[in-house]
Scaffold this motif. Structure first.
Motif, short mmCIF file in Angstrom:
data_model
loop_
_atom_site.label_atom_id
_atom_site.label_comp_id
_atom_site.label_asym_id
_atom_site.label_seq_id
_atom_site.Cartn_x
_atom_site.Cartn_y
_atom_site.Cartn_z
N GLY A 119 0.80 -1.22 0.00
CA GLY A 119 0.00 0.00 0.00
C GLY A 119 0.83 1.27 0.00
N VAL A 120 2.05 1.19 0.54
CA VAL A 120 2.94 2.37 0.54
C VAL A 120 4.08 2.19 -0.45
CG1 VAL A 120 2.38 3.05 2.91
CG2 VAL A 120 4.31 1.50 2.50
N ASP A 121 3.93 1.21 -1.36
CA ASP A 121 4.92 0.92 -2.40
C ASP A 121 6.29 0.57 -1.85
OD1 ASP A 121 3.09 1.31 -4.47
OD2 ASP A 121 3.46 3.46 -4.49
N ALA A 122 6.35 -0.05 -0.67
CA ALA A 122 7.62 -0.46 -0.08
C ALA A 122 8.02 -1.87 -0.52
CB ALA A 122 7.55 -0.40 1.44
N VAL A 123 7.07 -2.61 -1.08
CA VAL A 123 7.32 -3.98 -1.52
C VAL A 123 6.70 -4.17 -2.90
CG1 VAL A 123 6.66 -6.39 -1.09
CG2 VAL A 123 7.46 -4.99 0.78
N LYS A 124 7.40 -4.92 -3.74
CA LYS A 124 6.81 -5.31 -5.02
C LYS A 124 6.85 -6.82 -5.11
CE LYS A 124 10.97 -4.96 -7.83
NZ LYS A 124 11.58 -4.39 -9.01
N SER A 125 5.97 -7.37 -5.90
CA SER A 125 5.90 -8.83 -6.03
C SER A 125 5.86 -9.22 -7.49
CB SER A 125 4.67 -9.36 -5.30
OG SER A 125 3.49 -8.94 -5.95
N ARG A 126 6.27 -10.45 -7.72
CA ARG A 126 6.19 -11.04 -9.05
C ARG A 126 5.97 -12.53 -8.86
NH1 ARG A 126 10.54 -13.98 -10.00
NH2 ARG A 126 12.53 -13.45 -9.06
N PHE A 127 5.55 -13.21 -9.92
CA PHE A 127 5.35 -14.64 -9.84
C PHE A 127 6.69 -15.35 -9.81
CE2 PHE A 127 1.21 -13.40 -11.53
CZ PHE A 127 0.39 -14.07 -10.65
N SER A 128 6.76 -16.43 -9.06
CA SER A 128 7.97 -17.23 -8.97
C SER A 128 8.18 -17.97 -10.29
CB SER A 128 7.85 -18.23 -7.82
OG SER A 128 8.92 -19.14 -7.85
N PHE A 129 9.42 -18.02 -10.75
CA PHE A 129 9.72 -18.76 -11.97
C PHE A 129 9.70 -20.26 -11.73
CE2 PHE A 129 12.01 -14.73 -13.08
CZ PHE A 129 11.13 -14.36 -14.08
N THR A 130 9.98 -20.68 -10.51
CA THR A 130 10.02 -22.10 -10.20
C THR A 130 8.64 -22.67 -9.87
OG1 THR A 130 10.56 -21.63 -7.90
CG2 THR A 130 12.40 -22.03 -9.40
N ASP A 131 7.74 -21.84 -9.37
CA ASP A 131 6.39 -22.28 -9.02
C ASP A 131 5.43 -21.12 -9.24
OD1 ASP A 131 4.05 -23.30 -8.00
OD2 ASP A 131 4.93 -23.97 -6.10
N ALA A 132 4.70 -21.15 -10.33
CA ALA A 132 3.83 -20.03 -10.71
C ALA A 132 2.70 -19.79 -9.73
CB ALA A 132 3.27 -20.25 -12.11
N ARG A 133 2.47 -20.72 -8.81
CA ARG A 133 1.43 -20.52 -7.80
C ARG A 133 1.88 -19.58 -6.70
NH1 ARG A 133 0.79 -26.60 -6.23
NH2 ARG A 133 3.02 -26.27 -6.35
N LYS A 134 3.18 -19.35 -6.61
CA LYS A 134 3.74 -18.53 -5.54
C LYS A 134 4.17 -17.18 -6.06
CE LYS A 134 5.48 -22.42 -2.90
NZ LYS A 134 6.66 -23.02 -2.28
N ARG A 135 4.19 -16.21 -5.15
CA ARG A 135 4.70 -14.87 -5.47
C ARG A 135 5.97 -14.65 -4.68
NH1 ARG A 135 1.45 -12.25 -8.60
NH2 ARG A 135 2.28 -10.19 -8.25
N VAL A 136 6.89 -13.91 -5.29
CA VAL A 136 8.16 -13.59 -4.64
C VAL A 136 8.14 -12.10 -4.35
CG1 VAL A 136 10.65 -13.57 -4.92
CG2 VAL A 136 9.32 -15.44 -5.88
N TYR A 137 8.51 -11.72 -3.13
CA TYR A 137 8.44 -10.34 -2.69
C TYR A 137 9.84 -9.76 -2.55
CZ TYR A 137 3.67 -11.60 -1.80
OH TYR A 137 2.37 -12.05 -1.96
N THR A 138 10.00 -8.51 -2.98
CA THR A 138 11.26 -7.79 -2.85
C THR A 138 10.97 -6.41 -2.27
OG1 THR A 138 11.11 -7.00 -5.12
CG2 THR A 138 12.44 -8.96 -4.75
N LEU A 139 11.95 -5.88 -1.58
CA LEU A 139 11.83 -4.58 -0.94
C LEU A 139 12.21 -3.49 -1.95
CD1 LEU A 139 11.23 -3.48 1.95
CD2 LEU A 139 13.70 -3.43 2.28
N THR A 140 11.44 -2.41 -1.98
CA THR A 140 11.75 -1.31 -2.88
C THR A 140 12.26 -0.08 -2.12
OG1 THR A 140 9.49 -0.49 -2.81
CG2 THR A 140 10.04 -2.02 -4.58
N ILE A 141 12.49 -0.23 -0.83
CA ILE A 141 12.98 0.88 -0.02
C ILE A 141 14.44 1.11 -0.33
CG2 ILE A 141 13.48 1.64 2.33
CD1 ILE A 141 11.00 0.13 3.23
N ASP A 142 14.79 2.36 -0.57
CA ASP A 142 16.16 2.74 -0.85
C ASP A 142 17.00 2.52 0.40
OD1 ASP A 142 18.44 3.72 -2.00
OD2 ASP A 142 17.81 5.81 -1.93
N ALA A 143 18.02 1.68 0.32
CA ALA A 143 18.84 1.33 1.48
C ALA A 143 19.64 2.52 1.99
CB ALA A 143 19.79 0.19 1.12
N GLU A 144 19.95 3.50 1.15
CA GLU A 144 20.75 4.63 1.58
C GLU A 144 19.92 5.74 2.21
OE1 GLU A 144 22.19 5.17 -2.24
OE2 GLU A 144 23.34 3.35 -2.13
N ALA A 145 18.61 5.63 2.14
CA ALA A 145 17.75 6.70 2.68
C ALA A 145 17.56 6.55 4.17
CB ALA A 145 16.41 6.68 1.98
#
Length: 89
Positions: free
Chosen positions: A63-89
């Motif tokens: 909701g605050v755009d701190a995380v984005k997700s995409r489908f897993s390449f190994t299992d399309a039923r799962k989503r993989v989450y990554t952090l979009t927060i700038d580490a230097e901020a």
């Protein structure tokens, strides 16, 4: 412009975006900071939070755009989450 260049131009937020979020969302964000990408079940295991709480935390972070997700390449039923927060901020 390549697809990789387009992906790096996605907007990043700083840690101020998660200041008002619940502790579970902050914990999930911190775990994602140390792990590049994780599935929901991996996040539940790493944080020791119930899966339902992890889902809620991810929803709040998205909701605050701190995380984005995409489908897993190994299992399309799962989503993989990554952090979009700038580490230097």
């Amino acid at each position: 412009m390549s697809a990789l260049e387009l992906d790096t131009e996605s907007p990043t937020v700083d840690w101020d975006a998660v200041t008002d979020l619940p502790p579970s969302a902050k914990l999930v964000a911190k775990v994602l900071e140390y792990n590049d990408r994780l599935t929901q079940s991996q996040l539940a295991e790493e944080t020791m939070l119930p899966p339902r709480t992890v889902r809620y935390a991810i929803t709040r972070l998205e909701g605050v755009d701190a995380v984005k997700s995409r489908f897993s390449f190994t299992d399309a039923r799962k989503r993989v989450y990554t952090l979009t927060i700038d580490a230097e901020a």
